[in-house]
Design an enzyme around this catalytic site. Structure first.
Site, PDB file in Angstrom:
ATOM      1  N   HIS A  38      41.884 -15.231 -11.508  1.00  0.00           N
ATOM      2  CA  HIS A  38      42.482 -16.564 -11.364  1.00  0.00           C
ATOM      3  C   HIS A  38      41.482 -17.501 -10.702  1.00  0.00           C
ATOM      4  O   HIS A  38      41.063 -17.259  -9.576  1.00  0.00           O
ATOM      5  CB  HIS A  38      43.761 -16.483 -10.522  1.00  0.00           C
ATOM      6  CG  HIS A  38      44.962 -16.043 -11.308  1.00  0.00           C
ATOM      7  ND1 HIS A  38      46.241 -16.444 -11.035  1.00  0.00           N
ATOM      8  CD2 HIS A  38      45.044 -15.234 -12.388  1.00  0.00           C
ATOM      9  CE1 HIS A  38      47.076 -15.899 -11.909  1.00  0.00           C
ATOM     10  NE2 HIS A  38      46.365 -15.159 -12.730  1.00  0.00           N
ATOM     11  N   TYR A  62      52.749 -22.355  -5.658  1.00  0.00           N
ATOM     12  CA  TYR A  62      53.325 -22.382  -4.309  1.00  0.00           C
ATOM     13  C   TYR A  62      54.058 -23.704  -4.176  1.00  0.00           C
ATOM     14  O   TYR A  62      53.431 -24.764  -4.198  1.00  0.00           O
ATOM     15  CB  TYR A  62      52.222 -22.313  -3.249  1.00  0.00           C
ATOM     16  CG  TYR A  62      51.555 -20.948  -3.148  1.00  0.00           C
ATOM     17  CD1 TYR A  62      52.007 -19.999  -2.240  1.00  0.00           C
ATOM     18  CD2 TYR A  62      50.462 -20.620  -3.944  1.00  0.00           C
ATOM     19  CE1 TYR A  62      51.404 -18.752  -2.125  1.00  0.00           C
ATOM     20  CE2 TYR A  62      49.842 -19.373  -3.836  1.00  0.00           C
ATOM     21  CZ  TYR A  62      50.325 -18.447  -2.928  1.00  0.00           C
ATOM     22  OH  TYR A  62      49.725 -17.221  -2.821  1.00  0.00           O
ATOM     23  N   PRO A  96      53.520 -13.493   4.074  1.00  0.00           N
ATOM     24  CA  PRO A  96      52.833 -13.289   2.794  1.00  0.00           C
ATOM     25  C   PRO A  96      52.319 -14.567   2.119  1.00  0.00           C
ATOM     26  O   PRO A  96      51.644 -14.490   1.091  1.00  0.00           O
ATOM     27  CB  PRO A  96      53.898 -12.613   1.923  1.00  0.00           C
ATOM     28  CG  PRO A  96      55.193 -12.918   2.569  1.00  0.00           C
ATOM     29  CD  PRO A  96      54.945 -13.105   4.018  1.00  0.00           C
ATOM     30  N   LYS A 134      47.349 -12.572   2.251  1.00  0.00           N
ATOM     31  CA  LYS A 134      46.241 -12.026   3.041  1.00  0.00           C
ATOM     32  C   LYS A 134      46.437 -10.584   3.519  1.00  0.00           C
ATOM     33  O   LYS A 134      45.475  -9.926   3.905  1.00  0.00           O
ATOM     34  CB  LYS A 134      46.013 -12.898   4.293  1.00  0.00           C
ATOM     35  CG  LYS A 134      45.452 -14.267   3.996  1.00  0.00           C
ATOM     36  CD  LYS A 134      43.974 -14.193   3.688  1.00  0.00           C
ATOM     37  CE  LYS A 134      43.470 -15.409   2.958  1.00  0.00           C
ATOM     38  NZ  LYS A 134      43.103 -15.194   1.579  1.00  0.00           N
ATOM     39  N   TYR A 187      41.849 -19.398   0.938  1.00  0.00           N
ATOM     40  CA  TYR A 187      42.628 -18.606  -0.023  1.00  0.00           C
ATOM     41  C   TYR A 187      41.784 -17.517  -0.676  1.00  0.00           C
ATOM     42  O   TYR A 187      42.241 -16.390  -0.859  1.00  0.00           O
ATOM     43  CB  TYR A 187      43.250 -19.527  -1.089  1.00  0.00           C
ATOM     44  CG  TYR A 187      44.328 -18.842  -1.881  1.00  0.00           C
ATOM     45  CD1 TYR A 187      45.623 -18.731  -1.388  1.00  0.00           C
ATOM     46  CD2 TYR A 187      44.055 -18.266  -3.127  1.00  0.00           C
ATOM     47  CE1 TYR A 187      46.619 -18.070  -2.097  1.00  0.00           C
ATOM     48  CE2 TYR A 187      45.040 -17.610  -3.850  1.00  0.00           C
ATOM     49  CZ  TYR A 187      46.322 -17.521  -3.324  1.00  0.00           C
ATOM     50  OH  TYR A 187      47.305 -16.858  -4.029  1.00  0.00           O
TER      51      TYR A 187
HETATM   52  P1  RFL Z   1      51.195   0.062   4.430  1.00  0.00           P
HETATM   53  O1  RFL Z   1      51.105  -0.343   3.002  1.00  0.00           O
HETATM   54  O2  RFL Z   1      52.448  -0.258   5.156  1.00  0.00           O
HETATM   55  O3  RFL Z   1      50.939   1.630   4.475  1.00  0.00           O
HETATM   56  C1  RFL Z   1      51.145   2.382   5.651  1.00  0.00           C
HETATM   57  C2  RFL Z   1      51.474   3.799   5.248  1.00  0.00           C
HETATM   58  O4  RFL Z   1      51.687   4.592   6.426  1.00  0.00           O
HETATM   59  C3  RFL Z   1      52.812   5.402   6.200  1.00  0.00           C
HETATM   60  N1  RFL Z   1      53.419   5.831   7.474  1.00  0.00           N
HETATM   61  C4  RFL Z   1      53.251   7.057   8.005  1.00  0.00           C
HETATM   62  N2  RFL Z   1      52.504   8.106   7.610  1.00  0.00           N
HETATM   63  C5  RFL Z   1      52.557   9.222   8.375  1.00  0.00           C
HETATM   64  N3  RFL Z   1      53.343   9.334   9.485  1.00  0.00           N
HETATM   65  C6  RFL Z   1      54.110   8.304   9.903  1.00  0.00           C
HETATM   66  N4  RFL Z   1      54.900   8.437  10.971  1.00  0.00           N
HETATM   67  C7  RFL Z   1      54.061   7.083   9.165  1.00  0.00           C
HETATM   68  N5  RFL Z   1      54.668   5.890   9.291  1.00  0.00           N
HETATM   69  C8  RFL Z   1      54.265   5.141   8.273  1.00  0.00           C
HETATM   70  C9  RFL Z   1      53.757   4.547   5.375  1.00  0.00           C
HETATM   71  O5  RFL Z   1      54.735   5.319   4.689  1.00  0.00           O
HETATM   72  C10 RFL Z   1      52.751   3.881   4.433  1.00  0.00           C
HETATM   73  O6  RFL Z   1      52.556   4.630   3.254  1.00  0.00           O
HETATM   74  O7  RFL Z   1      50.000  -0.511   5.283  1.00  0.00           O
HETATM   75  P2  RFL Z   1      48.463  -0.808   4.905  1.00  0.00           P
HETATM   76  O8  RFL Z   1      47.875   0.380   4.204  1.00  0.00           O
HETATM   77  O9  RFL Z   1      47.840  -1.324   6.134  1.00  0.00           O
HETATM   78  O10 RFL Z   1      48.528  -1.968   3.795  1.00  0.00           O
HETATM   79  C11 RFL Z   1      49.002  -3.255   4.136  1.00  0.00           C
HETATM   80  C12 RFL Z   1      49.673  -3.918   2.928  1.00  0.00           C
HETATM   81  O11 RFL Z   1      50.609  -3.018   2.379  1.00  0.00           O
HETATM   82  C13 RFL Z   1      50.358  -5.238   3.302  1.00  0.00           C
HETATM   83  O12 RFL Z   1      49.581  -5.960   4.207  1.00  0.00           O
HETATM   84  C14 RFL Z   1      50.603  -6.131   2.059  1.00  0.00           C
HETATM   85  O13 RFL Z   1      51.518  -5.529   1.186  1.00  0.00           O
HETATM   86  C15 RFL Z   1      51.115  -7.503   2.465  1.00  0.00           C
HETATM   87  N6  RFL Z   1      51.439  -8.352   1.316  1.00  0.00           N
HETATM   88  C16 RFL Z   1      50.442  -9.013   0.603  1.00  0.00           C
HETATM   89  N7  RFL Z   1      49.137  -8.837   0.932  1.00  0.00           N
HETATM   90  C17 RFL Z   1      48.152  -9.419   0.183  1.00  0.00           C
HETATM   91  O14 RFL Z   1      46.960  -9.241   0.507  1.00  0.00           O
HETATM   92  N8  RFL Z   1      48.426 -10.197  -0.925  1.00  0.00           N
HETATM   93  C18 RFL Z   1      49.713 -10.422  -1.323  1.00  0.00           C
HETATM   94  O15 RFL Z   1      49.902 -11.060  -2.344  1.00  0.00           O
HETATM   95  C19 RFL Z   1      50.779  -9.848  -0.530  1.00  0.00           C
HETATM   96  N9  RFL Z   1      52.062 -10.023  -0.867  1.00  0.00           N
HETATM   97  C20 RFL Z   1      52.775  -8.534   0.943  1.00  0.00           C
HETATM   98  C21 RFL Z   1      53.068  -9.399  -0.162  1.00  0.00           C
HETATM   99  C22 RFL Z   1      53.822  -7.905   1.623  1.00  0.00           C
HETATM  100  C23 RFL Z   1      55.124  -8.108   1.238  1.00  0.00           C
HETATM  101  N10 RFL Z   1      56.147  -7.424   1.968  1.00  0.00           N
HETATM  102  C24 RFL Z   1      57.182  -6.703   1.363  1.00  0.00           C
HETATM  103  C25 RFL Z   1      55.993  -7.223   3.382  1.00  0.00           C
HETATM  104  C26 RFL Z   1      54.369  -9.623  -0.552  1.00  0.00           C
HETATM  105  C27 RFL Z   1      55.406  -9.008   0.156  1.00  0.00           C
HETATM  106  C28 RFL Z   1      56.820  -9.322  -0.274  1.00  0.00           C
HETATM  107  C1  PHB Z   2      52.926 -11.504  -5.200  1.00  0.00           C
HETATM  108  O1  PHB Z   2      52.592 -11.618  -6.384  1.00  0.00           O
HETATM  109  O2  PHB Z   2      53.676 -10.591  -4.813  1.00  0.00           O
HETATM  110  C2  PHB Z   2      52.439 -12.490  -4.214  1.00  0.00           C
HETATM  111  C3  PHB Z   2      51.489 -13.423  -4.593  1.00  0.00           C
HETATM  112  C4  PHB Z   2      51.021 -14.349  -3.678  1.00  0.00           C
HETATM  113  C5  PHB Z   2      51.505 -14.339  -2.387  1.00  0.00           C
HETATM  114  C6  PHB Z   2      52.426 -13.385  -1.982  1.00  0.00           C
HETATM  115  C7  PHB Z   2      52.898 -12.452  -2.901  1.00  0.00           C
HETATM  116  O3  PHB Z   2      51.061 -15.267  -1.509  1.00  0.00           O
END
Ligand code: RFL
Ligand code: PHB
Length: 415
Positions: A74, A203, A295, A299, A387
Site C-alpha cells: 500500500h 481512517y 490499534p 503499530k 505511519y
Molecule cells: P501476543 O500476540 O499477545 O502473543 C503473546 C503470546 O504469549 C502467550 N502467553 C503465554 N505463553 C506461555 N505461558 C503463559 N502464561 C502465557 N500467557 C500468554 C499468548 O497465548 C500469546 O500466544 O503478543 P506479541 O507476540 O508481543 O505480539 C503483539 C501483537 O499481537 C499486537 O501488538 C498486535 O496484534 C496489535 N495490533 C496491531 N498491530 C499492528 O502492528 N498493526 C495492526 O494493524 C494492528 N491491529 C492489533 C490490531 C491488535 C488488535 N487487538 C485485538 C488488540 C487490531 C486489533 C483489533
Molecule cells: C486491521 O486490518 O486489522 C487494522 C488495520 C489498521 C489498523 C488497525 C487494524 O490501524
C-alpha cells in the site's frame, strides 16, 4: 523432565516466534513455551499492516516467501472527515516507503510452519509457566504439560507472552515503572469474505464516532467502528454494523461497500501502556509484554517486531562475540522507539475518535486539525513518516532520553 537451551522464549505470538527464528538463523538454540493450542494461536485475528522494517525482519528470518506473493503493498492511506475522503501519499511523502497488508494470522502461520519443518522446540498448551532465578546466572523456567512437570534451564529468558503473561509480572514492583492510559471506548471489528470498498485503508473521523475500512486480501475485508465499552456483541447484528459503517465512512466509500456475513466479530478495548525497564537480570521483555498501543496507528505488531530485531541482534552479539554491550543497551534503545510509537498512536486516536467528554470546542479542534492535514503537505508528511515507521537512526538518537529519567515529583501542598 529437564531441558537445556540458550534462550527460553515465553509465548508463541509473533514476537516469540520471530525471535526464535532469527536466533536459529544465527545458530543459537531456543525453546519456545506457549500456553494456548496451536489452533488458537493461529486463529487469533489481530493486526493487518506491516511496516517495511517488519517485512525486512521477516525476510531475514527466511519466512517471507508467501508474504511477498500474497501481501498487498500500500503506497497510501485514505482519511475521512465526516464522510469526505482525502489521501495521504505514503510513498511520495517518505521518499518511497510503503506498508504491506498481510494478516497477523498469516505471519504467525508462516513462522509456526518454519519451526515445525525444522523440528524446533516449540511447545503448545503448557500450563503453570513460571520464571525463576532471573537475577542469577542460572535462570530457569518451569511448566507442566499433560500433567508432566518440566524444567527448562537457560542462559537468558525472553518474555514474549503479551500483556497478560507471567514475564512482566516476574519483575518486582519496586523495579518496574508503568505508564498507562485507558480509553473510554473499544473497537468492534468484523471480518467478512467480501471485496474491500477501496484499494487503500480508510481512517474516518465522523461525528458519530471513528470507523476504519481495512482488508486482508482482494476478497476479504476487515472493518471496525468505535463503540462504548458497555456495548455487547449481541446488540450488533451484521446489518446494524454495515449500516453504521456506511454512515461513518461516508457516501463515496459506502457506495462501493459490499456487505456479507461476519466470519468473525469481536470488541477490543483500547489502551496505551508502557513498562520500564524492559530488562530485569537475565529476563528481556519484547512486544505486548512490555507495551500496548491503541490499534489506530497499526503499530502493535510492528513494535513487537522492532523489539525482537534489537533483542536478536543483542543476543547474537552476546553468544557469538561475547559482548554484553548490546544487551545492556537493549531496554533504552527499544523504549526510544516504543515512546515514539506510543505518541503517534495516542495522537492519531485522539484526532480520529469521539470522546464522551468532548465539547463543541474540542470537536472544532479535531475538525481544524484534520482540515490542516488535508490542506498541508507538511502536515501530511508528519502522518506519513510515522505511519510507515520511523527510521531506526532517528529513534536510536533518542535512546536513553526517557527511561530512568525521574519525572519531577508533584509539588507538595502548602499547609
Ligand atoms: P501476543 O500476540 O499477545 O502473543 C503473546 C503470546 O504469549 C502467550 N502467553 C503465554 N505463553 C506461555 N505461558 C503463559 N502464561 C502465557 N500467557 C500468554 C499468548 O497465548 C500469546 O500466544 O503478543 P506479541 O507476540 O508481543 O505480539 C503483539 C501483537 O499481537 C499486537 O501488538 C498486535 O496484534 C496489535 N495490533 C496491531 N498491530 C499492528 O502492528 N498493526 C495492526 O494493524 C494492528 N491491529 C492489533 C490490531 C491488535 C488488535 N487487538 C485485538 C488488540 C487490531 C486489533 C483489533
Ligand atoms: C486491521 O486490518 O486489522 C487494522 C488495520 C489498521 C489498523 C488497525 C487494524 O490501524
Amino acid at each position: 523432565m529437564q531441558h537445556r537451551t540458550q534462550v527460553a522464549i515465553i509465548g508463541a505470538g509473533p514476537a516469540g516466534l520471530l525471535l526464535s527464528q532469527l536466533l536459529h538463523k544465527a545458530g543459537i538454540d531456543c525453546f519456545v513455551v506457549e500456553r494456548k493450542s496451536q489452533a488458537y494461536v493461529e486463529s487469533r485475528i489481530r493486526a493487518g499492516v506491516l511496516e517495511q522494517g517488519t517485512v525486512e525482519l521477516l525476510d531475514r528470518a527466511g519466512v517471507s516467501e508467501r508474504l511477498h506473493r500474497e501481501g498487498l503493498p500500500h503506497h497510501g492511506v485514505q482519511m475521512a472527515l465526516d464522510g469526505e475522503l482525502f489521501r495521504i501519499d505514503l510513498h511520495g511523502l517518505t521518499g518511497g516507503k510503503s506498508v504491506t497488508v498481510y494478516g497477523q494470522t498469516e505471519v504467525t502461520h508462516d513462522l509456526i510452519l518454519a519451526h515445525q519443518s525444522r523440528g524446533a522446540n516449540l511447545v503448545f498448551e503448557a500450563d503453570e509457566v513460571a520464571l525463576h532465578d532471573l537475577t542469577t546466572d542460572r535462570p530457569h523456567v518451569t511448566f507442566t504439560r499433560e500433567g508432566v512437570a518440566h524444567r527448562l534451564d537457560c542462559d537468558y529468558v525472553a518474555g514474549c507472552d503479551g500483556y497478560h503473561g507471567p514475564s512482566r509480572a516476574s519483575i518486582p514492583a519496586d523495579v518496574l515503572r508503568v505508564f498507562e492510559r485507558v480509553y473510554p471506548f473499544g473497537w468492534l471489528g468484523i471480518l467478512a469474505d467480501v471485496p474491500p470498498c477501496d484499494d487503500e485503508l480508510i481512517y474516518s473521523n465522523h461525528h458519530r464516532g471513528f470507523a476504519l475500512a481495512s482488508m486482508r486480501s482482494p476478497t476479504r475485508s476487515r472493518y471496525y467502528v468505535q463503540v462504548p465499552l458497555t456495548e455487547r456483541l449481541e446488540d450488533w447484528p451484521d446489518e446494524r454494523l454495515w449500516d453504521e459503517l456506511a454512515l461513518r465512512l461516508g457516501p463515496e466509500a459506502a457506495s462501493r461497500m459490499t456487505r456479507g456475513p461476519a466470519i468473525e466479530k469481536s470488541i477490543a478495548p483500547l489502551r496505551s501502556f508502557v513498562a520500564e525497564p524492559m530488562r530485569h537480570g537475565r529476563l528481556f521483555l519484547a512486544g505486548d509484554a512490555a507495551h500496548i498501543v491503541p490499534p489506530t496507528g497499526a503499530k502493535g505488531l510492528n513494535l513487537a517486531a522492532a523489539d525482537v530485531g534489537l533483542l536478536a541482534e543483542a543476543l547474537i552479539s552476546r553468544f557469538l562475540d561475547r559482548s554484553e554491550a548490546a544487551l545492556d543497551g537493549y531496554s533504552a534503545r527499544a523504549l526510544a522507539r516504543v515512546w515514539m510509537a506510543e505518541r503517534f498512536s495516542w495522537w492519531f486516536t485522539s484526532l480520529t475518535h469521539r470522546f464522551p467528554e468532548m465539547d463543541d470546542f474540542a470537536r472544532r479542534m479535531q475538525v481544524a486539525e484534520l482540515s490542516y492535514i488535508r490542506a498541508s503537505r507538511a502536515a501530511q508528511a508528519v502522518v506519513a513518516e510515522n505511519y510507515v515507521g520511523l527510521p531506526t537512526a532517528l529513534t536510536t538518537r533518542l535512546a536513553g532520553r526517557g527511561e530512568a529519567t525521574p519525572l519531577p515529583a508533584p509539588p507538595r501542598a502548602v499547609a
